[in-house]
Design a protein around this motif. Sequence first.
Motif, PDB file in Angstrom:
ATOM      1  N   LEU A 314       4.603  46.251  79.062  1.00 17.84           N
ATOM      2  CA  LEU A 314       4.893  46.555  77.553  1.00 17.84           C
ATOM      3  C   LEU A 314       6.185  46.331  77.218  1.00 17.84           C
ATOM      4  N   ARG A 315       7.155  46.355  78.074  1.00 18.39           N
ATOM      5  CA  ARG A 315       8.673  46.058  77.934  1.00 18.39           C
ATOM      6  C   ARG A 315       8.745  44.670  77.493  1.00 18.39           C
ATOM      7  N   GLU A 316       7.897  43.837  77.831  1.00 16.05           N
ATOM      8  CA  GLU A 316       8.053  42.426  77.558  1.00 16.05           C
ATOM      9  C   GLU A 316       7.251  42.073  76.145  1.00 16.05           C
ATOM     10  N   ARG A 317       6.752  42.799  75.580  1.00 22.13           N
ATOM     11  CA  ARG A 317       5.967  42.552  74.401  1.00 22.13           C
ATOM     12  C   ARG A 317       6.291  43.881  73.097  1.00 22.13           C
ATOM     13  N   PRO A 318       7.529  43.993  72.835  1.00 22.96           N
ATOM     14  CA  PRO A 318       7.877  45.040  71.927  1.00 22.96           C
ATOM     15  C   PRO A 318       7.026  45.119  70.666  1.00 22.96           C
ATOM     16  N   GLU A 319       6.920  43.866  70.130  1.00 21.20           N
ATOM     17  CA  GLU A 319       5.933  43.669  68.883  1.00 21.20           C
ATOM     18  C   GLU A 319       4.705  44.398  68.954  1.00 21.20           C
ATOM     19  N   ASP A 320       4.024  44.538  70.248  1.00 22.15           N
ATOM     20  CA  ASP A 320       2.857  45.466  70.310  1.00 22.15           C
ATOM     21  C   ASP A 320       3.009  46.960  69.986  1.00 22.15           C
ATOM     22  N   ALA A 428      14.703  49.400  90.392  1.00 25.05           N
ATOM     23  CA  ALA A 428      15.919  49.209  89.658  1.00 25.05           C
ATOM     24  C   ALA A 428      15.898  48.451  88.245  1.00 25.05           C
ATOM     25  N   ALA A 429      15.548  47.062  88.222  1.00 24.15           N
ATOM     26  CA  ALA A 429      15.372  46.509  86.940  1.00 24.15           C
ATOM     27  C   ALA A 429      14.529  47.057  86.138  1.00 24.15           C
ATOM     28  N   GLN A 430      13.345  47.730  86.602  1.00 22.37           N
ATOM     29  CA  GLN A 430      12.561  48.237  85.799  1.00 22.37           C
ATOM     30  C   GLN A 430      12.984  49.386  85.184  1.00 22.37           C
ATOM     31  N   SER A 431      13.777  50.206  85.677  1.00 21.44           N
ATOM     32  CA  SER A 431      14.416  51.591  85.351  1.00 21.44           C
ATOM     33  C   SER A 431      15.522  51.212  84.058  1.00 21.44           C
ATOM     34  N   LEU A 432      16.166  50.073  84.282  1.00 17.09           N
ATOM     35  CA  LEU A 432      17.010  49.498  83.548  1.00 17.09           C
ATOM     36  C   LEU A 432      16.603  49.019  82.162  1.00 17.09           C
ATOM     37  N   GLY A 433      15.239  48.573  82.280  1.00 12.10           N
ATOM     38  CA  GLY A 433      14.470  47.825  81.212  1.00 12.10           C
ATOM     39  C   GLY A 433      15.110  46.311  80.902  1.00 12.10           C
ATOM     40  N   ILE A 434      15.299  45.719  82.264  1.00  8.21           N
ATOM     41  CA  ILE A 434      15.659  44.313  82.174  1.00  8.21           C
ATOM     42  C   ILE A 434      14.914  43.604  83.084  1.00  8.21           C
ATOM     43  N   LYS A 435      14.841  42.289  83.250  1.00  2.09           N
ATOM     44  CA  LYS A 435      13.981  41.543  84.103  1.00  2.09           C
ATOM     45  C   LYS A 435      14.821  41.501  85.651  1.00  2.09           C
ATOM     46  N   ARG A 436      14.099  41.116  86.760  1.00  2.00           N
ATOM     47  CA  ARG A 436      14.741  41.303  87.934  1.00  2.00           C
ATOM     48  C   ARG A 436      15.551  40.050  88.067  1.00  2.00           C
ATOM     49  N   THR A 437      15.384  39.125  87.370  1.00  2.00           N
ATOM     50  CA  THR A 437      16.232  37.936  87.681  1.00  2.00           C
ATOM     51  C   THR A 437      17.744  38.289  86.792  1.00  2.00           C
ATOM     52  N   THR A 438      17.524  39.123  85.696  1.00  2.00           N
ATOM     53  CA  THR A 438      18.938  39.476  84.924  1.00  2.00           C
ATOM     54  C   THR A 438      19.603  40.293  85.829  1.00  2.00           C
ATOM     55  N   LEU A 439      18.989  41.408  86.435  1.00  2.00           N
ATOM     56  CA  LEU A 439      19.576  42.339  87.436  1.00  2.00           C
ATOM     57  C   LEU A 439      20.356  41.386  88.591  1.00  2.00           C
ATOM     58  N   VAL A 440      19.605  40.493  89.319  1.00  2.00           N
ATOM     59  CA  VAL A 440      20.291  39.835  90.381  1.00  2.00           C
ATOM     60  C   VAL A 440      21.627  39.110  89.805  1.00  2.00           C
ATOM     61  N   GLU A 441      21.643  38.458  88.602  1.00  2.00           N
ATOM     62  CA  GLU A 441      22.777  37.778  88.141  1.00  2.00           C
ATOM     63  C   GLU A 441      23.620  38.504  87.824  1.00  2.00           C
ATOM     64  N   LYS A 442      23.398  39.925  87.102  1.00  2.00           N
ATOM     65  CA  LYS A 442      24.501  40.932  87.002  1.00  2.00           C
ATOM     66  C   LYS A 442      25.113  41.380  88.496  1.00  2.00           C
ATOM     67  N   LEU A 443      24.421  41.481  89.426  1.00  2.00           N
ATOM     68  CA  LEU A 443      24.875  41.808  90.572  1.00  2.00           C
ATOM     69  C   LEU A 443      25.841  40.699  91.243  1.00  2.00           C
ATOM     70  N   ARG A 444      25.590  39.467  90.887  1.00  2.00           N
ATOM     71  CA  ARG A 444      26.229  38.533  91.571  1.00  2.00           C
ATOM     72  C   ARG A 444      27.727  38.504  90.881  1.00  2.00           C
ATOM     73  N   LYS A 445      27.530  38.916  89.521  1.00  2.00           N
ATOM     74  CA  LYS A 445      28.734  38.992  88.959  1.00  2.00           C
ATOM     75  C   LYS A 445      29.713  40.119  89.115  1.00  2.00           C
ATOM     76  N   MET A 446      29.042  41.215  89.507  1.00  2.00           N
ATOM     77  CA  MET A 446      29.651  42.253  89.973  1.00  2.00           C
ATOM     78  C   MET A 446      30.550  41.961  91.458  1.00  2.00           C
ATOM     79  N   ALA A 447      29.751  41.297  92.315  1.00  2.00           N
ATOM     80  CA  ALA A 447      30.004  41.129  93.557  1.00  2.00           C
ATOM     81  C   ALA A 447      31.457  40.242  93.258  1.00  2.00           C
ATOM     82  N   ARG A 448      31.477  38.926  92.368  1.00  2.00           N
ATOM     83  CA  ARG A 448      32.405  38.154  92.226  1.00  2.00           C
ATOM     84  C   ARG A 448      33.514  38.901  91.852  1.00  2.00           C
ATOM     85  N   ARG A 449      33.387  39.889  90.667  1.00  2.00           N
ATOM     86  CA  ARG A 449      34.520  40.720  90.202  1.00  2.00           C
ATOM     87  C   ARG A 449      35.312  41.543  91.388  1.00  2.00           C
ATOM     88  N   GLU A 450      34.295  42.125  92.126  1.00  2.00           N
ATOM     89  CA  GLU A 450      34.999  42.971  93.200  1.00  2.00           C
ATOM     90  C   GLU A 450      35.457  42.180  94.216  1.00  2.00           C
TER      91      GLU A 450
END
Length: 452
Positions: A314-320, A428-450
């Motif tokens: 359902l999170r991928e079809r908010p228009e419904d 984790a991605a489901q509880s955040l309301g984002i796609k898994r690929t989005t979460l993976v990309e954010k984790l990569r950015k976090m790792a680069r910052r750290e």
Amino acid sequence: MRPARRLLILDDDTELVDAVARHLERHGYSPTRTYMVAEAAAAIDQSVRDALPFQAIVTDLQLPDGDGRAIVRLARERLPSCPVLMMTGSGSISGSVEAIRLGAVTVLEKPVSLETLANELRQAVDDRAELEDGLDAATNAGIIGRSAAIRGVLDALFLAAPTDATILIEGETGTGKELVAKAVHRLSRRSRAPFIPVNCAALPETLVESELFGHLKGAFTGADKSREGRFQQAHRGTLFLDEIGEMPLPLQPKLLRAIQEGEVQPLGSTKAEKVDARVVAATNRKLEQQVAARTFRADLYYRLNVVPLHIPPLRERPEDVAVLAAHFLKPAKRNLTPAAIAALERYAWPGNVREMENLIQRLLVLKPQGDLDLADLPPAVRGAPASSGAPAAALPGQGVDLYAVLGDLEDRLIREALERSGGNRNQAAQSLGIKRTTLVEKLRKMARREGS
């Protein structure tokens, strides 16, 4: 005797209109003759006001006061279930293509024989009736939505249901996989025979074979009488195997044989029995991954996956969301305010449609009267943080670096989601309301910052 179908004819050739009307009257139509676009538009509006809508429209493409595409467009808006057939003598390819794009079911080149027109009209009306029956069956089965994703599911469902092809329905828990399976059954030629559901995850491993294929008296301890299996019970009907990914590996070859050969061998018997059951399976797992891990047989997977149907979360079809909420509220004749609907559309719905249905039922119990507003929603749904007694954050006098603050908040929520899920990125991605690929990309950015 079936009442005559209401038909609108539009053409500036009065002799042609009269000839078409007389011919189609003999085919069970009640025609209304019009000769100008404005006249036809007024007739459509009047039919809607009188609650006697036209059931088919035949129109010319080019007319003195406009063209027939305006009528196609108007019919789509005012009479969405009414098929429109267009005739053209101009040979305009672009005009014909545009008419089809707007919703005309076909464009016929003049001169058109009266019998050809009658046949095309009958086919268009019959096709539309079948589609309406299918939509009604899908709606009655609980498949509600207007998103492109759900329309894609329904398109595939309508094509596959009349066949005997096995269907594999994939989707998260709560997306309505059994509802889709029931709709397949209702739209199939087996709809008068039984629909037999089996939850493979709920069956003890020692009883799965007996449950599916049956047993004879004395086949095992406690078998005091013979019993039909679910395949036999579903003879000439549909067998729905829910949570097929839980099927024990040793039993999968027998299930494959039952599907491929159309025969089962009850426990304790030396003879195979012929069965004619259409199999629809469902899973919330990734069976391809199980095949790779050798916990699910590849040959069985390919046999089940003849027609794959993926039910999007359902999170991928908010228009419904608003359509579904209105459907669940309809029996109580209640409504949601725009603010409440907006909050529901923002929510991630980890439990999908089932979670929404349960939420609506709870809201109706807790607020027996009046519209349901934003304040009536649980804090997690309306987006408000749960009260903890801590004061709300205030803007310091010297100001803040908003992007830094938001970045820190995002990092903290991601870490908390990963901790709660035990490191499971899908959860984790489901509880955040984002796609898994989005979460993976954010984790990569976090790792680069750290790292820097």
